[in-house]
Design a protein around this motif. Structure first.
Motif, PDB file in Angstrom:
ATOM      1  N   ASN A  70       0.832  -1.197   0.000  1.00  0.00           N
ATOM      2  CA  ASN A  70       0.000   0.000   0.000  1.00  0.00           C
ATOM      3  C   ASN A  70       0.869   1.250   0.000  1.00  0.00           C
ATOM      4  O   ASN A  70       0.408   2.328  -0.334  1.00  0.00           O
ATOM      5  CB  ASN A  70      -0.916   0.020   1.228  1.00  0.00           C
ATOM      6  CG  ASN A  70      -1.905  -1.127   1.189  1.00  0.00           C
ATOM      7  OD1 ASN A  70      -2.283  -1.577   0.121  1.00  0.00           O
ATOM      8  ND2 ASN A  70      -2.313  -1.593   2.356  1.00  0.00           N
ATOM      9  N   GLY A  71       2.110   1.074   0.410  1.00  0.00           N
ATOM     10  CA  GLY A  71       3.046   2.190   0.484  1.00  0.00           C
ATOM     11  C   GLY A  71       4.243   1.917  -0.402  1.00  0.00           C
ATOM     12  O   GLY A  71       4.108   1.384  -1.502  1.00  0.00           O
ATOM     13  N   SER A  72       5.396   2.242   0.100  1.00  0.00           N
ATOM     14  CA  SER A  72       6.624   2.108  -0.666  1.00  0.00           C
ATOM     15  C   SER A  72       7.303   0.764  -0.430  1.00  0.00           C
ATOM     16  O   SER A  72       7.129   0.138   0.608  1.00  0.00           O
ATOM     17  CB  SER A  72       7.608   3.213  -0.280  1.00  0.00           C
ATOM     18  OG  SER A  72       7.094   4.462  -0.622  1.00  0.00           O
ATOM     19  N   PHE A  73       8.060   0.363  -1.407  1.00  0.00           N
ATOM     20  CA  PHE A  73       8.970  -0.765  -1.284  1.00  0.00           C
ATOM     21  C   PHE A  73      10.317  -0.158  -0.929  1.00  0.00           C
ATOM     22  O   PHE A  73      10.892   0.595  -1.717  1.00  0.00           O
ATOM     23  CB  PHE A  73       9.038  -1.541  -2.599  1.00  0.00           C
ATOM     24  CG  PHE A  73       9.984  -2.703  -2.583  1.00  0.00           C
ATOM     25  CD1 PHE A  73       9.735  -3.810  -1.790  1.00  0.00           C
ATOM     26  CD2 PHE A  73      11.128  -2.692  -3.367  1.00  0.00           C
ATOM     27  CE1 PHE A  73      10.610  -4.883  -1.776  1.00  0.00           C
ATOM     28  CE2 PHE A  73      11.994  -3.766  -3.372  1.00  0.00           C
ATOM     29  CZ  PHE A  73      11.738  -4.861  -2.573  1.00  0.00           C
ATOM     30  N   ILE A  74      10.801  -0.425   0.276  1.00  0.00           N
ATOM     31  CA  ILE A  74      12.030   0.181   0.774  1.00  0.00           C
ATOM     32  C   ILE A  74      13.179  -0.806   0.601  1.00  0.00           C
ATOM     33  O   ILE A  74      13.099  -1.950   1.058  1.00  0.00           O
ATOM     34  CB  ILE A  74      11.895   0.561   2.260  1.00  0.00           C
ATOM     35  CG1 ILE A  74      10.716   1.521   2.448  1.00  0.00           C
ATOM     36  CG2 ILE A  74      13.198   1.157   2.791  1.00  0.00           C
ATOM     37  CD1 ILE A  74      10.275   1.681   3.885  1.00  0.00           C
ATOM     38  N   VAL A  75      14.239  -0.376  -0.065  1.00  0.00           N
ATOM     39  CA  VAL A  75      15.443  -1.189  -0.207  1.00  0.00           C
ATOM     40  C   VAL A  75      16.491  -0.568   0.698  1.00  0.00           C
ATOM     41  O   VAL A  75      16.930   0.560   0.479  1.00  0.00           O
ATOM     42  CB  VAL A  75      15.942  -1.236  -1.670  1.00  0.00           C
ATOM     43  CG1 VAL A  75      17.196  -2.090  -1.769  1.00  0.00           C
ATOM     44  CG2 VAL A  75      14.853  -1.772  -2.593  1.00  0.00           C
ATOM     45  N   GLU A  76      16.857  -1.314   1.748  1.00  0.00           N
ATOM     46  CA  GLU A  76      17.825  -0.819   2.719  1.00  0.00           C
ATOM     47  C   GLU A  76      19.192  -1.400   2.416  1.00  0.00           C
ATOM     48  O   GLU A  76      19.357  -2.618   2.365  1.00  0.00           O
ATOM     49  CB  GLU A  76      17.378  -1.177   4.140  1.00  0.00           C
ATOM     50  CG  GLU A  76      18.125  -0.418   5.194  1.00  0.00           C
ATOM     51  CD  GLU A  76      17.466  -0.545   6.549  1.00  0.00           C
ATOM     52  OE1 GLU A  76      16.752   0.396   6.944  1.00  0.00           O
ATOM     53  OE2 GLU A  76      17.657  -1.580   7.198  1.00  0.00           O
ATOM     54  N   ILE A  77      20.156  -0.514   2.206  1.00  0.00           N
ATOM     55  CA  ILE A  77      21.479  -0.878   1.720  1.00  0.00           C
ATOM     56  C   ILE A  77      22.518  -0.551   2.792  1.00  0.00           C
ATOM     57  O   ILE A  77      22.448   0.497   3.429  1.00  0.00           O
ATOM     58  CB  ILE A  77      21.801  -0.077   0.434  1.00  0.00           C
ATOM     59  CG1 ILE A  77      20.695  -0.257  -0.593  1.00  0.00           C
ATOM     60  CG2 ILE A  77      23.156  -0.459  -0.128  1.00  0.00           C
ATOM     61  CD1 ILE A  77      20.739   0.742  -1.726  1.00  0.00           C
ATOM     62  N   GLY A  78      23.497  -1.432   2.955  1.00  0.00           N
ATOM     63  CA  GLY A  78      24.559  -1.214   3.934  1.00  0.00           C
ATOM     64  C   GLY A  78      25.726  -0.404   3.407  1.00  0.00           C
ATOM     65  O   GLY A  78      26.579   0.016   4.170  1.00  0.00           O
ATOM     66  N   SER A  79      25.789  -0.166   2.114  1.00  0.00           N
ATOM     67  CA  SER A  79      26.896   0.550   1.497  1.00  0.00           C
ATOM     68  C   SER A  79      26.498   1.990   1.181  1.00  0.00           C
ATOM     69  O   SER A  79      25.574   2.234   0.403  1.00  0.00           O
ATOM     70  CB  SER A  79      27.313  -0.145   0.196  1.00  0.00           C
ATOM     71  OG  SER A  79      28.122   0.683  -0.591  1.00  0.00           O
ATOM     72  N   LYS A  80      27.219   2.932   1.770  1.00  0.00           N
ATOM     73  CA  LYS A  80      26.928   4.342   1.503  1.00  0.00           C
ATOM     74  C   LYS A  80      27.173   4.683   0.034  1.00  0.00           C
ATOM     75  O   LYS A  80      26.423   5.450  -0.565  1.00  0.00           O
ATOM     76  CB  LYS A  80      27.779   5.231   2.413  1.00  0.00           C
ATOM     77  CG  LYS A  80      27.396   6.675   2.345  1.00  0.00           C
ATOM     78  CD  LYS A  80      28.071   7.482   3.424  1.00  0.00           C
ATOM     79  CE  LYS A  80      27.419   8.843   3.479  1.00  0.00           C
ATOM     80  NZ  LYS A  80      27.534   9.461   4.760  1.00  0.00           N
ATOM     81  N   MET A  81      28.200   4.086  -0.557  1.00  0.00           N
ATOM     82  CA  MET A  81      28.514   4.354  -1.960  1.00  0.00           C
ATOM     83  C   MET A  81      27.359   3.898  -2.861  1.00  0.00           C
ATOM     84  O   MET A  81      26.889   4.652  -3.713  1.00  0.00           O
ATOM     85  CB  MET A  81      29.806   3.657  -2.368  1.00  0.00           C
ATOM     86  CG  MET A  81      30.087   3.760  -3.861  1.00  0.00           C
ATOM     87  SD  MET A  81      30.217   5.441  -4.464  1.00  0.00           S
ATOM     88  CE  MET A  81      31.942   5.708  -4.260  1.00  0.00           C
TER      89      MET A  81
END
Length: 144
Positions: A70-81
């Protein structure tokens, strides 16, 4: 931490050493419960390519599962680059242009995709799955 109401969060991680590269990921629902996982060796030359490939696989797995949010699909990444590369097209190296073109096509299919940075220890399960991909040597995907 769990995603906001109506969203699904997918933690991803990529690992590269001198000999092999692998990635892993796990999506979590509003309660923080894992709803799927993947672990896979990946065709990449460096850590950034590996982590970018993990983003692509996460989007592909989400589409394969047929889930909707219903909202966003969040992709959480460990790499700042890689996080910065996902947000800023002008920063993307030419070596990763094809992968990012593929990611952009997946994003169009998914709909609302948000990229976020993982906390210091927020990607432990995804990291463990990436290590498993090195050990096992085959793609593994499962969802429930």
């Amino acid at each position: 931490c769990p995603p906001p109401q109506g969203c699904l969060k997918f933690n991803v991680c990529g690992i590269a050493n001198e000999e092999v590269v692998s990635c892993g990921g796990v999506p979590r629902d509003i309660e923080g419960v894992a709803r799927a996982l993947f672990s896979s060796p990946i065709a990449a030359n460096d850590a950034d390519s590996t982590k970018t490939g993990a983003v692509f696989i996460a989007l592909d797995l989400f589409l394969s599962m047929g889930w909707k949010t219903n909202g966003s699909f969040i992709v959480e990444i460990g790499s700042k680059m890689v996080y910065n590369l996902c947000l800023n097209k002008d920063m993307r190296p030419s070596l990763l242009q094809t992968t990012f073109s593929d990611i952009e096509r997946k994003i169009e299919q998914v709909g609302s995709v948000v990229f976020s940075m993982a906390d210091q220890k927020g990607n432990e399960m995804a990291s463990t799955l990436a290590v498993a991909g090195i050990i096992c040597g085959d793609m593994f995907k499962a969802w429930w």
